[in-house]
Every structure is written in C-alpha cells, then in structure tokens.
Design a protein around this motif. Structure first.
Motif, short mmCIF file in Angstrom:
data_model
loop_
_atom_site.label_atom_id
_atom_site.label_comp_id
_atom_site.label_asym_id
_atom_site.label_seq_id
_atom_site.Cartn_x
_atom_site.Cartn_y
_atom_site.Cartn_z
N THR A 2 11.06 -21.10 -27.18
CA THR A 2 11.09 -19.79 -26.67
C THR A 2 10.68 -18.78 -27.86
N ALA A 3 9.52 -17.70 -27.61
CA ALA A 3 9.60 -16.93 -28.20
C ALA A 3 10.04 -15.58 -28.58
N SER A 4 10.34 -15.20 -29.38
CA SER A 4 11.06 -13.74 -29.60
C SER A 4 10.51 -12.57 -28.83
N GLY A 5 8.85 -12.29 -29.04
CA GLY A 5 8.58 -11.65 -28.51
C GLY A 5 7.53 -10.66 -29.60
N GLY A 6 8.53 -10.87 -30.77
CA GLY A 6 8.21 -9.97 -31.67
C GLY A 6 8.80 -8.95 -32.02
N GLN A 7 7.97 -7.78 -32.61
CA GLN A 7 8.65 -6.25 -32.64
C GLN A 7 8.20 -5.49 -31.48
N PHE A 8 7.08 -6.25 -31.11
CA PHE A 8 6.33 -4.86 -30.05
C PHE A 8 6.50 -5.28 -28.17
N ARG A 9 7.40 -6.21 -28.48
CA ARG A 9 7.56 -6.76 -27.18
C ARG A 9 7.97 -5.68 -25.56
N ASP A 10 8.51 -4.30 -26.41
CA ASP A 10 8.11 -3.34 -25.18
C ASP A 10 7.40 -2.20 -25.46
N THR A 11 6.35 -2.63 -26.74
CA THR A 11 5.95 -1.42 -26.41
C THR A 11 4.48 -1.61 -25.33
N PRO A 12 4.69 -0.84 -25.60
CA PRO A 12 3.34 -0.85 -24.10
C PRO A 12 1.61 -0.89 -24.73
N GLU A 13 1.22 -1.73 -23.79
CA GLU A 13 -0.41 -2.24 -24.34
C GLU A 13 -1.23 -1.29 -25.05
N LYS A 14 -1.26 0.33 -24.82
CA LYS A 14 -1.96 0.68 -24.85
C LYS A 14 -1.24 1.61 -26.75
N GLU A 15 -0.24 1.53 -26.94
CA GLU A 15 1.00 1.52 -28.10
C GLU A 15 0.27 1.07 -29.09
#
Ligand code: NDP
Ligand code: MG
Length: 386
Positions: free
Chosen positions: A176-189
């Motif tokens: 399992t991975a939390s996805g880190g702090q940018f998991r909800d940040t759009p790729e372009k940002e």
C-alpha cells in the motif's frame, strides 16, 4: 523474569530512532539500549545516553565527535567513539542481541553485513542498503542463520501476514502507498512544487528525504525492490495500490485468492515494537484503531503517468544487477539537489532515467563493484542538468 534483549540502535537521533526510543521507554523490562549511533547531532545523542544509561556511542562525524568531547555532556560511563570503523564495531558489540539499522542511505550496508557476520539479529528500517546490496545481505543472513526482521511498515505487515505459510502458497505481495502529499494535485501543477511543500506528509511524520520520496513514489519503488529481496518474489508478483488512510500497511495474496492484511495506525512504533520483541507481543505504545468510531478505507491503482519514479523502479528491478543501485543513488542525488533548489520537482525522475541510461552495470556485481557504481552514479547525477 527473563533478561532484557540488548539493543544497538544505528540512527538513534532520527525519526525512526525517536520512535524506537518510545518503544524502549515503554518496555524497559524487556529491552535494554546498549549502543547508539548518529551522524552529527551530538547534543541529542548525549541526551539519549544520559536517559538510557547507554554504554557505547558513536558519532560518525569527526568534527561533531570533537565538539562532543569539548562539551563533555556524554556520561562518564558512555564509551564514545567516531568514524566508519567505530560504527562497524558498534554493530558487532559482543553483548548486543539485535541491531536496529535506522541510519539513512547506503552507509548502513557495511555495518549491517558486519552485524550479520557477528550473528546478530537485524531489525532493518533502512531500505537503501537492501536496494544496493540485497543479494549480499540475504545470502549472508541465510548463511549465518540470523533473523532479518523488516521494520519498514509495509514489509513488516507482509512479514506478519506470512507467518506460518510456505512461500509456494504466496501469489502476490500488494504494497500500500499513501500516494504522498500531491496525490490530489493535478499533474500540470507539479512543476511548481517547492521543497517546503514536498517535505510535509499527510499521514506520516518522517525524515525529509523519505518524505520527498513518498511524494514522488520513489519510496514505493525502493520498497518494491526491498520486498523482492526480503520475500524472494519477482516483479510480476509485486503490486502497489494507493490507500490514502495508511491504515492497511500491505496485503499478501495467496494462490487460492485469499488476501491477508495487517492493519494499525500510521505510527512506526507498531512495526518497531514487533521487530524488537519478536516473536513476543506486548501492549502498544500508542492506542490502536478504535472500531467504535466510523471510518472507511479506500484503495485505487496508482496513476503511473503521475509517478514516473515508480515505473523507473519497476524497470530497474526487471533489469536487475546494479540497476536498482543506480536508481537509488540517482534518486538520492536528485532529492538532495531538489531540496537545495538546484533542480525542480519534475526533474527528479528525469535525472534517475538519465543515470540509468549512462551507467553500465556488470553482471552479478560484487560489493566493491556496487559501491563503485553508487559513486559513479552520484557523479553523473550531480553533473547533469536535466
Ligand atoms: P532521519 O534522517 O530522520 O534519521 C537518520 C539517522 O541516521 C539520524 O540519527 C542520523 O544522525 C543518522 N545517520 C545518518 N547518516 C549516518 C552515518 N553515516 N552514520 C551514522 N549515523 C548516521 O531518517 P529516518 O529515521 O526517517 O529514516 C532512517 C531509515 O529508515 C531510512 O533508510 C528510511 O528510508 C527508513 N525508513 C524510515 C521511515 C520513517 O518513518 N521515518 C519508515 C520506513 C523506513 P544525525 O541526526 O546526527 O544526522
Ligand atoms: Mg514504508
């Protein structure tokens, strides 16, 4: 009453180090700290020696060691030394039963191998040393018959789920991975991510390097390689799933389709205590999950386009030989250069990919060859501007 297990803690002043001290405080009847090491934070190390009455301490950094001697804040009963050899001596301390390796980076490899040769059980938090020298570490541990207890939370979870099952019955390990702090940040940002933003984790409190690695998922990449060595599974049997709550620490899927999981709060004391007391269990330092309160668990597949470091780690594991070592060294330099604001967040995977194409890996590299490749990779990654 049984005699306490004697513990050497390499990396006592770090994030894993301080969680370990919490476990030691709670279980002083079962665990005794006999040796500690740090790089340079001598004030903190001296305080640990005073609190736990530690007999042996190492400050790896010579200048810090001299400052500590001047300050005179270590207890007279603590034997303080410095340097690489001192670290290895500490890892092989005659009275130690178990060595918890929580230093960062490949500096942990030689002391760990020495501890194995001296017949010590190892609790392994450091993943970089397995990524570099996994083949050598596993071989030595098998030959000496010592326990290699995985302390990284995912691997500790897998280790717990595997107890009692032969390896032929295991189909897949799902990390399992939390996805880190940018998991909800759009790729372009992601292009504008700063070191300040990348060193804050939503669920875990950890050192800066591993926090950036969580954001890029290079950490999960290193953990795939770590899982390959610890549990002997090939990349096609290793998977990653995003789980935002960080409560399920990993899954084991058996050949009959049944899946076991280990679940506990996102706090490293659970895994550390499991390793230090293994095979015993005792009350936890912090409360576990409370099922009287409602909560949910989410799982989703990772978006590889958003996390190129994860795909690069899979590639490195498939290539084998020194490729994982190149991945690790290039990532370390890339993270350092990102934290120093020399390169951007999106340059991290570019620098790893470039390094993987530049360094030629020998077949079944020796330990010396691996260290040489580690140095070469660092030079290449330092010099290249992505
Ligand atoms: P930190 O940076 O917080 O701490 C590192 C520790 O190692 C410090 O005590 C540091 O001393 C010491 N150290 C660094 N280099 C040397 C050296 N050459 N010789 C002796 N001591 C050294 O790291 P973390 O605790 O976050 O991580 C430690 C390891 O555990 C890493 O490999 C990481 O990947 C792994 N890990 C960490 C997790 C976490 O939750 N933090 C989770 C799972 C794995 P000083 O303070 O003096 O610099
Ligand atoms: Mg982990």
């Amino acid at each position: 009453m049984t005699t306490p297990k004697k513990v050497v803690l390499l990396g006592a002043t770090g994030s894993i180090g301080s969680s370990t001290l919490r476990v030691l405080r709670a279980h002083s009847d079962r665990l005794q700290l006999v040796g500690v090491a740090a790089q340079s934070r001598h004030n903190e190390l001296a305080a640990i020696c005073r609190e736990f009455d530690v007999s042996h301490a190492v400050l790896q950094d010579e200048k810090a060691y001299l400052r500590a001697l001047q300050a005179g804040h270590f207890p007279a009963t603590t034997q303080l030394s410095s340097g690489t050899e001192a670290l290895t001596e500490l890892a092989t301390l005659a009275e130690a039963d178990i060595v918890l390796v929580a230093v960062v980076g490949v500096a942990g490899l030689r002391p760990t191998l020495a501890a194995i040769e001296a017949g010590k059980d190892i609790a392994l938090a450091n993943k970089e040393l397995l990524v570099l020298g996994g083949a050598h570490v596993i071989k030595a541990a098998k030959r000496k018959g010592v326990r290699l207890l995985p302390t990284d939370s995912e691997h500790n979870a897998i280790f717990q789920c595997l107890q009692g099952y032969p390896s032929e019955q295991v189909d897949k390990l799902i990390l399992t991975a939390s996805g880190g702090q940018f998991r909800d940040t759009p790729e372009k940002e992601l292009a504008v991510v700063t070191p300040e933003m990348a060193t804050k984790h939503p669920n875990w409190s950890m050192g800066p390097k591993i926090t950036v690695d969580s954001a890029t998922m290079a950490n999960k990449g290193l953990e795939l390689i770590e899982a390959h060595w610890l549990f002997g599974l090939e990349p096609d049997h290793l998977e990653v799933v995003i789980h935002t709550q960080s409560l399920v620490h990993s899954f084991v899927q058996f050949i009959d389709g049944s899946i076991l999981a280990q679940v506990s709060p996102p706090d490293m004391t659970f895994a550390i205590q499991h390793c230090l007391l293994f095979p015993e269990r005792a009350p936890s330092v912090t409360p576990s999950i409370d099922f009287h309160k409602a909560f949910s668990l989410d799982f989703s597949p990772p978006e590889y386009a958003k996390y190129p470091c994860l795909q690069l780690a899979y590639n490195a594991l498939r290539i084998g030989d020194a490729a994982p070592a190149i991945f690790n060294a290039a990532n370390e330099v890339a993270v350092e250069r990102f934290l120093a604001k020399e390169i951007s967040y999106l340059d991290i995977p570019k620098l790893i990919e470039y390094s993987l194409t530049q360094i030629v890996s020998p077949l079944s590299p020796s330990l010396d060859q691996l260290f040489q490749i580690d140095t070469e990779t660092r030079d290449v990654a330092q010099a290249h501007n992505p």
